[in-house]
Design a protein around this motif. Structure first.
Motif, PDB file in Angstrom:
ATOM      1  N   HIS A 162      -5.465  -1.151   8.232  1.00 38.46           N
ATOM      2  CA  HIS A 162      -4.156  -0.541   8.482  1.00 38.46           C
ATOM      3  C   HIS A 162      -3.944  -0.470   9.994  1.00 38.46           C
ATOM      4  N   ALA A 206       5.568  -8.423  -0.486  1.00 37.97           N
ATOM      5  CA  ALA A 206       5.047  -7.196  -1.077  1.00 37.97           C
ATOM      6  C   ALA A 206       6.208  -6.241  -1.341  1.00 37.97           C
ATOM      7  N   PHE A 207       6.092  -5.517  -2.451  1.00 38.80           N
ATOM      8  CA  PHE A 207       7.095  -4.530  -2.836  1.00 38.80           C
ATOM      9  C   PHE A 207       6.409  -3.172  -2.915  1.00 38.80           C
ATOM     10  N   GLY A 208       7.056  -2.169  -2.329  1.00 41.01           N
ATOM     11  CA  GLY A 208       6.503  -0.830  -2.363  1.00 41.01           C
ATOM     12  C   GLY A 208       7.129  -0.010  -3.469  1.00 41.01           C
ATOM     13  N   PRO A 228       0.834  -1.210   0.000  1.00 40.39           N
ATOM     14  CA  PRO A 228       0.000   0.000   0.000  1.00 40.39           C
ATOM     15  C   PRO A 228       0.867   1.258   0.000  1.00 40.39           C
ATOM     16  N   THR A 232       0.482   5.561  -0.234  1.00 41.52           N
ATOM     17  CA  THR A 232      -0.176   6.847  -0.367  1.00 41.52           C
ATOM     18  C   THR A 232       0.493   7.632  -1.483  1.00 41.52           C
ATOM     19  N   SER A 236      12.069  -3.412   2.073  1.00 43.57           N
ATOM     20  CA  SER A 236      13.421  -3.415   1.490  1.00 43.57           C
ATOM     21  C   SER A 236      13.757  -4.708   0.775  1.00 43.57           C
ATOM     22  N   LEU A 237      12.772  -5.399   0.248  1.00 39.93           N
ATOM     23  CA  LEU A 237      13.063  -6.667  -0.432  1.00 39.93           C
ATOM     24  C   LEU A 237      13.441  -6.424  -1.889  1.00 39.93           C
ATOM     25  N   PRO A 257       9.599  -0.341  -5.484  1.00 36.30           N
ATOM     26  CA  PRO A 257       9.831  -0.933  -6.816  1.00 36.30           C
ATOM     27  C   PRO A 257       8.579  -0.901  -7.708  1.00 36.30           C
ATOM     28  N   PHE A 297       6.664  11.301  -5.293  1.00 35.92           N
ATOM     29  CA  PHE A 297       5.851  10.325  -4.560  1.00 35.92           C
ATOM     30  C   PHE A 297       4.498  10.911  -4.139  1.00 35.92           C
ATOM     31  N   TYR A 298       4.543  12.145  -3.633  1.00 38.76           N
ATOM     32  CA  TYR A 298       3.308  12.773  -3.119  1.00 38.76           C
ATOM     33  C   TYR A 298       2.974  14.072  -3.860  1.00 38.76           C
TER      34      TYR A 298
HETATM   35  C1  LIG Z   1       5.333   6.896  -1.087  1.00 42.22           C
HETATM   36  C2  LIG Z   1       5.009   5.875  -0.017  1.00 42.22           C
HETATM   37  C3  LIG Z   1       3.746   5.842   0.528  1.00 42.22           C
HETATM   38  C4  LIG Z   1       3.412   4.871   1.478  1.00 42.22           C
HETATM   39  N1  LIG Z   1       2.127   4.819   1.951  1.00 42.22           N
HETATM   40  C5  LIG Z   1       1.746   3.785   2.738  1.00 42.22           C
HETATM   41  C6  LIG Z   1       0.377   3.597   3.066  1.00 42.22           C
HETATM   42  O1  LIG Z   1      -0.527   4.326   2.618  1.00 42.22           O
HETATM   43  N2  LIG Z   1       0.068   2.554   3.876  1.00 42.22           N
HETATM   44  C7  LIG Z   1       1.029   1.709   4.372  1.00 42.22           C
HETATM   45  O2  LIG Z   1       0.696   0.776   5.116  1.00 42.22           O
HETATM   46  N3  LIG Z   1       2.322   1.849   4.049  1.00 42.22           N
HETATM   47  C8  LIG Z   1       2.702   2.840   3.227  1.00 42.22           C
HETATM   48  N4  LIG Z   1       4.015   2.942   2.832  1.00 42.22           N
HETATM   49  C9  LIG Z   1       4.968   1.875   3.179  1.00 42.22           C
HETATM   50  C10 LIG Z   1       5.032   0.832   2.060  1.00 42.22           C
HETATM   51  O3  LIG Z   1       3.826   0.078   1.990  1.00 42.22           O
HETATM   52  C11 LIG Z   1       6.178  -0.161   2.293  1.00 42.22           C
HETATM   53  O4  LIG Z   1       5.967  -0.789   3.535  1.00 42.22           O
HETATM   54  C12 LIG Z   1       7.547   0.497   2.297  1.00 42.22           C
HETATM   55  O5  LIG Z   1       7.721   1.294   1.125  1.00 42.22           O
HETATM   56  C13 LIG Z   1       8.668  -0.551   2.368  1.00 42.22           C
HETATM   57  O6  LIG Z   1       8.593  -1.441   1.270  1.00 42.22           O
HETATM   58  P1  LIG Z   1       9.631  -1.299   0.038  1.00 42.22           P
HETATM   59  O7  LIG Z   1      11.004  -1.322   0.656  1.00 42.22           O
HETATM   60  O8  LIG Z   1       9.369  -2.466  -0.850  1.00 42.22           O
HETATM   61  O9  LIG Z   1       9.357   0.037  -0.617  1.00 42.22           O
HETATM   62  C14 LIG Z   1       4.382   3.931   1.911  1.00 42.22           C
HETATM   63  C15 LIG Z   1       5.656   3.985   1.366  1.00 42.22           C
HETATM   64  C16 LIG Z   1       5.978   4.934   0.399  1.00 42.22           C
HETATM   65  C17 LIG Z   1       7.360   4.922  -0.209  1.00 42.22           C
END
Ligand SMILES: Cc1cc2nc3c(=O)[nH]c(=O)nc-3n(C[C@H](O)[C@H](O)[C@H](O)COP(=O)(O)O)c2cc1C
Length: 368
Positions: free
Chosen positions: A175, A317-319, A24, A26, A298-299, A321, A346-347
């Motif tokens: 959440h 899950a990947f954020g 997820p 934002t 961070s995967l 990427p 991002f925002y």
């Molecule tokens: C731009 C951005 C927005 C995020 N918004 C949410 C969110 O709305 N809800 C949530 O649970 N986590 C949110 N996160 C956290 C991501 O879901 C994820 O846990 C985090 O990016 C780490 O995963 P990654 O290393 O694969 O990016 C957000 C992360 C980023 C970078």
């Protein structure tokens, strides 16, 4: 039999195409009304080859809604906007759960007409959030919720879940991470209550479980996930013994037979501001949680594949990427190099850095 990222898998009510899920995120593209728009439908449709898309956090009520540009699902217009997103993802063969949040103490008073934000106890969140003009603003001290207000918040989650399913979304993710309302009840750095909602592990889990039970009654367990971030410190949240509270809560969730438990634990060496330097709790949760588990944080393709192969989780899950690679699953499958994200977008609102990343995989019509 070895398990890998590309194996289909049953999650709750659904058979999913692979174990590469979209975390997820934002993205603040819904404007002041919080109504999902065509650009958002395009963004999610582009990412439909993820085994499961988990949407950006979406507010269950006006008082829990404080991130400028983030969507909601408490008005008819917001619900209709989400219906268009669901259709666009389904047209491309994808599945999408809506992450629903009440932001609790992390809402600026000025965003909610001068009311105080709601929280288990009167402890202000650390740090700042942009106000409606984009100016970073410190949090005010929230109001400690009455039992009536707690009941109301439980009902708001149930109503949001109902709207999500009626809009055609496949399920909801509650959440319960990142310091927002449910997490603030779980962790003892933010919950100092001396009533039925504070103190013991059982009492601190009560709000979460009331929300879960109300949502199960509304939409059924197979359409519900829960997200925890046991060891992060975002907005200054903390707990004296994360393994104890999150293991307790995970055991109670096991009994509900939900679609999944989603655990966010950024790697300690990731440089993420979310990292509190605490030892990982995910392995303990894997032991006590009898059900489908997703791991995130961070995967990479390599470390994610290792998580699934070694059984540390059922999916990953990947954020970030997925922000830069709408076709992440195809890229992984074909060894195609990943695109780099543009964090300044991002925002930022608008199409730049949102729906304009290249679809290099092109195995499926992922939607460019
Ligand atoms: C731009 C951005 C927005 C995020 N918004 C949410 C969110 O709305 N809800 C949530 O649970 N986590 C949110 N996160 C956290 C991501 O879901 C994820 O846990 C985090 O990016 C780490 O995963 P990654 O290393 O694969 O990016 C957000 C992360 C980023 C970078």
């Amino acid at each position: 039999m070895t398990k890998n990222l590309f194996d289909p898998i049953q999650v709750g009510d659904y058979r999913l195409n692979n174990r590469i899920f979209m975390a997820p995120m934002t993205r603040a593209r819904a404007g002041a009304s919080g109504v999902p728009n065509e650009m958002m439908a395009t963004y999610y449709a582009q990412r439909a080859s993820a085994g499961l898309i988990i949407s950006e956090a979406t507010a269950v009520s006006p008082r829990g809604d404080g991130w400028p540009g983030a969507p909601g699902i408490y008005t008819d217009a917001q619900q209709a906007g989400w219906a268009s997103v669901a259709d666009a993802v389904h047209d491309r063969g994808g599945r999408i759960f809506l992450q629903i949040w009440h932001m609790g103490r992390a809402v600026l008073s000025e965003s909610i007409g001068g009311q105080r934000a709601l929280a288990p106890s009167e402890i202000a969140a650390e740090g700042e959030l942009p106000n409606s003009e984009g100016i970073p603003t410190a949090f005010d001290t929230p109001e400690a919720m009455s039992v009536d207000q707690i009941d109301e918040a439980v009902a708001e989650f149930a109503s949001a879940a109902r709207r999500a399913i009626d809009a055609g979304l496949d399920g909801v993710e509650l959440h319960a991470a990142n310091n927002f309302l449910i997490d603030a009840f779980l962790r003892d750095g933010t919950n100092k209550r001396d009533d039925d909602y504070g103190g013991s592990l059982k009492n601190r889990s009560r709000f979460l479980l009331e929300v879960v039970d109300a949502v199960v009654a509304e939409i059924g367990a197979g359409k519900i996930g829960v997200r925890f971030s046991p060891t992060n410190a975002v907005f200054g949240i903390s707990d004296s013994n994360p393994e104890a509270i999150f293991s307790f809560a995970a055991r109670q969730l096991s009994k509900r037979e939900l679609a999944y438990l989603h655990v966010l634990e950024p790697a300690l060496d990731s440089g993420s501001p979310m990292v509190a330097g605490l030892p990982s709790v995910a392995p303990a949760l894997r032991d006590v949680y009898d059900g489908f588990m997703i791991l995130n944080g961070s995967l990479t393709q390599k470390t994610g594949a290792d998580v699934v192969e070694t059984g540390r989780a059922d999916a990953v899950a990947f954020g970030v990427p997925f922000i830069a690679n709408p076709d992440l699953a195809e890229r992984f499958a074909n060894g195609i190099a990943l695109s780099e994200p543009k964090p300044e977008t991002f925002y930022s609102g608008g199409a730049d850095g949102y729906i304009d990343y290249p679809n290099g995989g092109r195995l499926t019509p992922a939607g460019q």
